[in-house]
Write a protein that holds these residues in place. Sequence first.
Motif, PDB file in Angstrom:
ATOM      1  N   GLY A   1       5.762   8.419  16.318  1.00  0.00           N
ATOM      2  CA  GLY A   1       5.501   7.656  17.532  1.00  0.00           C
ATOM      3  C   GLY A   1       4.024   7.439  17.792  1.00  0.00           C
ATOM      4  O   GLY A   1       3.607   6.366  18.221  1.00  0.00           O
ATOM      5  N   GLU A   2       3.214   8.453  17.514  1.00  0.00           N
ATOM      6  CA  GLU A   2       1.773   8.343  17.782  1.00  0.00           C
ATOM      7  C   GLU A   2       1.009   9.427  17.029  1.00  0.00           C
ATOM      8  O   GLU A   2       1.476  10.560  16.919  1.00  0.00           O
ATOM      9  CB  GLU A   2       1.520   8.491  19.287  1.00  0.00           C
ATOM     10  N   ILE A   3      -0.152   9.066  16.502  1.00  0.00           N
ATOM     11  CA  ILE A   3      -1.079  10.060  15.941  1.00  0.00           C
ATOM     12  C   ILE A   3      -2.037  10.443  17.054  1.00  0.00           C
ATOM     13  O   ILE A   3      -2.899   9.657  17.454  1.00  0.00           O
ATOM     14  CB  ILE A   3      -1.835   9.506  14.723  1.00  0.00           C
ATOM     15  N   ARG A   4      -1.875  11.665  17.585  1.00  0.00           N
ATOM     16  CA  ARG A   4      -2.650  12.095  18.748  1.00  0.00           C
ATOM     17  C   ARG A   4      -3.789  13.042  18.409  1.00  0.00           C
ATOM     18  O   ARG A   4      -4.728  13.187  19.191  1.00  0.00           O
ATOM     19  CB  ARG A   4      -1.725  12.794  19.747  1.00  0.00           C
ATOM     20  N   ASP A   5      -3.682  13.750  17.278  1.00  0.00           N
ATOM     21  CA  ASP A   5      -4.682  14.784  16.977  1.00  0.00           C
ATOM     22  C   ASP A   5      -4.888  14.887  15.477  1.00  0.00           C
ATOM     23  O   ASP A   5      -4.186  14.251  14.678  1.00  0.00           O
ATOM     24  CB  ASP A   5      -4.226  16.143  17.543  1.00  0.00           C
ATOM     25  N   GLY A   6      -5.873  15.699  15.105  1.00  0.00           N
ATOM     26  CA  GLY A   6      -6.245  15.858  13.703  1.00  0.00           C
ATOM     27  C   GLY A   6      -5.130  16.427  12.852  1.00  0.00           C
ATOM     28  O   GLY A   6      -4.940  16.017  11.698  1.00  0.00           O
ATOM     29  N   GLU A   7      -4.368  17.370  13.409  1.00  0.00           N
ATOM     30  CA  GLU A   7      -3.294  17.991  12.636  1.00  0.00           C
ATOM     31  C   GLU A   7      -2.222  16.963  12.270  1.00  0.00           C
ATOM     32  O   GLU A   7      -1.763  16.907  11.116  1.00  0.00           O
ATOM     33  CB  GLU A   7      -2.660  19.134  13.443  1.00  0.00           C
ATOM     34  N   THR A   8      -1.829  16.137  13.229  1.00  0.00           N
ATOM     35  CA  THR A   8      -0.838  15.096  12.951  1.00  0.00           C
ATOM     36  C   THR A   8      -1.381  14.089  11.949  1.00  0.00           C
ATOM     37  O   THR A   8      -0.663  13.651  11.040  1.00  0.00           O
ATOM     38  CB  THR A   8      -0.444  14.373  14.254  1.00  0.00           C
ATOM     39  N   ALA A   9      -2.663  13.718  12.097  1.00  0.00           N
ATOM     40  CA  ALA A   9      -3.286  12.774  11.169  1.00  0.00           C
ATOM     41  C   ALA A   9      -3.290  13.327   9.747  1.00  0.00           C
ATOM     42  O   ALA A   9      -2.963  12.612   8.784  1.00  0.00           O
ATOM     43  CB  ALA A   9      -4.713  12.466  11.623  1.00  0.00           C
ATOM     44  N   GLN A  10      -3.638  14.604   9.595  1.00  0.00           N
ATOM     45  CA  GLN A  10      -3.673  15.235   8.265  1.00  0.00           C
ATOM     46  C   GLN A  10      -2.277  15.250   7.646  1.00  0.00           C
ATOM     47  O   GLN A  10      -2.109  14.991   6.447  1.00  0.00           O
ATOM     48  CB  GLN A  10      -4.210  16.665   8.380  1.00  0.00           C
ATOM     49  N   MET A  11      -1.259  15.566   8.455  1.00  0.00           N
ATOM     50  CA  MET A  11       0.113  15.605   7.956  1.00  0.00           C
ATOM     51  C   MET A  11       0.589  14.212   7.534  1.00  0.00           C
ATOM     52  O   MET A  11       1.299  14.064   6.530  1.00  0.00           O
ATOM     53  CB  MET A  11       1.050  16.172   9.022  1.00  0.00           C
ATOM     54  N   ALA A  12       0.205  13.188   8.290  1.00  0.00           N
ATOM     55  CA  ALA A  12       0.587  11.814   7.952  1.00  0.00           C
ATOM     56  C   ALA A  12      -0.041  11.395   6.625  1.00  0.00           C
ATOM     57  O   ALA A  12       0.617  10.759   5.788  1.00  0.00           O
ATOM     58  CB  ALA A  12       0.156  10.865   9.072  1.00  0.00           C
ATOM     59  N   ILE A  13      -1.304  11.768   6.423  1.00  0.00           N
ATOM     60  CA  ILE A  13      -1.992  11.461   5.159  1.00  0.00           C
ATOM     61  C   ILE A  13      -1.296  12.164   4.003  1.00  0.00           C
ATOM     62  O   ILE A  13      -1.066  11.574   2.935  1.00  0.00           O
ATOM     63  CB  ILE A  13      -3.475  11.893   5.236  1.00  0.00           C
ATOM     64  N   ARG A  14      -0.946  13.432   4.215  1.00  0.00           N
ATOM     65  CA  ARG A  14      -0.281  14.185   3.153  1.00  0.00           C
ATOM     66  C   ARG A  14       1.064  13.549   2.793  1.00  0.00           C
ATOM     67  O   ARG A  14       1.439  13.438   1.619  1.00  0.00           O
ATOM     68  CB  ARG A  14      -0.051  15.633   3.577  1.00  0.00           C
ATOM     69  N   ALA A  15       1.809  13.103   3.820  1.00  0.00           N
ATOM     70  CA  ALA A  15       3.094  12.459   3.569  1.00  0.00           C
ATOM     71  C   ALA A  15       2.922  11.176   2.761  1.00  0.00           C
ATOM     72  O   ALA A  15       3.708  10.886   1.848  1.00  0.00           O
ATOM     73  CB  ALA A  15       3.789  12.158   4.898  1.00  0.00           C
ATOM     74  N   ALA A  16       1.885  10.402   3.094  1.00  0.00           N
ATOM     75  CA  ALA A  16       1.625   9.162   2.357  1.00  0.00           C
ATOM     76  C   ALA A  16       1.219   9.438   0.914  1.00  0.00           C
ATOM     77  O   ALA A  16       1.614   8.716  -0.013  1.00  0.00           O
ATOM     78  CB  ALA A  16       0.534   8.357   3.066  1.00  0.00           C
ATOM     79  N   LEU A  17       0.430  10.498   0.710  1.00  0.00           N
ATOM     80  CA  LEU A  17      -0.020  10.850  -0.637  1.00  0.00           C
ATOM     81  C   LEU A  17       1.121  11.329  -1.526  1.00  0.00           C
ATOM     82  O   LEU A  17       1.051  11.203  -2.754  1.00  0.00           O
ATOM     83  CB  LEU A  17      -1.098  11.943  -0.559  1.00  0.00           C
ATOM     84  N   THR A  18       2.157  11.890  -0.895  1.00  0.00           N
ATOM     85  CA  THR A  18       3.271  12.433  -1.678  1.00  0.00           C
ATOM     86  C   THR A  18       4.413  11.436  -1.830  1.00  0.00           C
ATOM     87  O   THR A  18       5.550  11.827  -2.123  1.00  0.00           O
ATOM     88  CB  THR A  18       3.794  13.741  -1.040  1.00  0.00           C
ATOM     89  N   GLY A  19       4.132  10.143  -1.628  1.00  0.00           N
ATOM     90  CA  GLY A  19       5.096   9.111  -1.964  1.00  0.00           C
ATOM     91  C   GLY A  19       5.965   8.596  -0.853  1.00  0.00           C
ATOM     92  O   GLY A  19       7.049   8.063  -1.114  1.00  0.00           O
ATOM     93  N   HIS A  20       5.532   8.749   0.400  1.00  0.00           N
ATOM     94  CA  HIS A  20       6.316   8.251   1.531  1.00  0.00           C
ATOM     95  C   HIS A  20       5.589   7.097   2.213  1.00  0.00           C
ATOM     96  O   HIS A  20       4.357   7.043   2.227  1.00  0.00           O
ATOM     97  CB  HIS A  20       6.560   9.365   2.557  1.00  0.00           C
TER      98      HIS A  20
END
Length: 480
Positions: A310-329
Amino acid sequence: MDTLDYITLSAELQNSITAQQAWHYNIVPKTANTTSQMELFVNEESYSPQLQDELEMLFGKTILLEKKESAVIQKTLLKYYRNTSSKNSIKQISSANVSSDNFLPMLIHEAKNLGSSDIHIEVYEEKCRVRIRIDGLLIERYSIGKNEYPSLINKIKIKSNLDISEKRLPQDGRIFFNTDGHKFDIRVSVLPTLHGEKIVLRLLSNDAANIDIEKLGFTEKELDDYLEGIKKPHGIILISGPTGSGKTTTLYATLKILNKEKTNIITIEDPIEYTLEGINQVQLKEDIGLTFAGALRSFLRQDPDVIMLGEIRDGETAQMAIRAALTGHLVLSTIHTNSAWGTISRLTDMGVPSFLLASTINTTVAQRLVRVLCPECKEKKEFNEKILPKTFKAPSTIKHYYDPKGCDHCYYTGYKGRKAIYEVIPLDYELADAVKNNVFTIEEQLKQRNIKSLRDNAFELFEKGITSIDEIYPILLNNY
């Protein structure tokens, strides 16, 4: 919640009186007209012998009136006749109506029919009022007596499973509403104020099946660029803009395209504003530890193809989103920034390394909603450059523009409906290199790619007479 009864009208009956007559006299046709006689239902609170005399003079026929409950007449009027009765259509509600079980469903039904997003129920020292938000603007609809206000608040609290004895702290709840076959959720927010509790009801969970991405406001080039980005099997699509700019609608129009039998889509939202069959939707619950970042960790173990945050609000969520994209999502999300390119610096400020952003972001989008001028009453005026911000240079010369005026058709707001404008930047190799090297001024590169900014698109709507200078002034003011 129980639905209200209303009188079913055939097209012939409906057309036997005008909407203005129906609302002004609180009447509904009962049977087909004859040459000498007319039968009408009337609101029992409006009935009087004088009313019958007035209607006989108006229609030139013998009028037979049958009294009906106020709530039944009200719902019938809302269902079959659009209210365009007067500029000051604020209705004083009697204590009997407010205290009845029908008033709250009637209010919600009216707001839904008018396309409202929120209902505000407010109390002040001398009065209480109900306002509804239409096309982003609050319009006062009802005035309520102070003695009846507490009972209305308690009814809403009970429906949303809130504590009626707690009047000092804010509370949040939900109501599931079912009317005329339309099911939707209502998010309830209670706030203690100086003179009592204020309640805001947000109408949610519209069926996303009716959203069409081609009708949202993208230009042909912007839509092509955007669709190209979501076709990639992995990466991040980011949509930026302030609250209420339509980001969630754009996301769900995207999910509707991606929603296929072979694709596993999971979302985490706060709140869930739309429902879409075939998508696994999760409601954020921070009070028990279900945060965006926490949910995203669990999502990665659910074998997803597409993840919507729904929203990237903080650094932790941003880092997790990047990791998800890097792992093929493929990750879709929103972020609060002023421009499409501004999302890059925002994520960098959150601690995401620029080289990771360069390799994961597919497309970055900025959007705004602007109100569309009412075509029935907009006023043509001579153009003067002084109405534009000093920092904005008009890209073309125009002779005329339009201003809002207000009429029955637009509830005297001057506007009717809203339109989204976009700025879509697909990241190619050169722009990815600019991200990697922390280059934040890319106006020339965007011009070379024929990418229009929010300001360009906003001015184009103004130039075509679709919207007013007041609507686009804040957008023109920002030099991104």
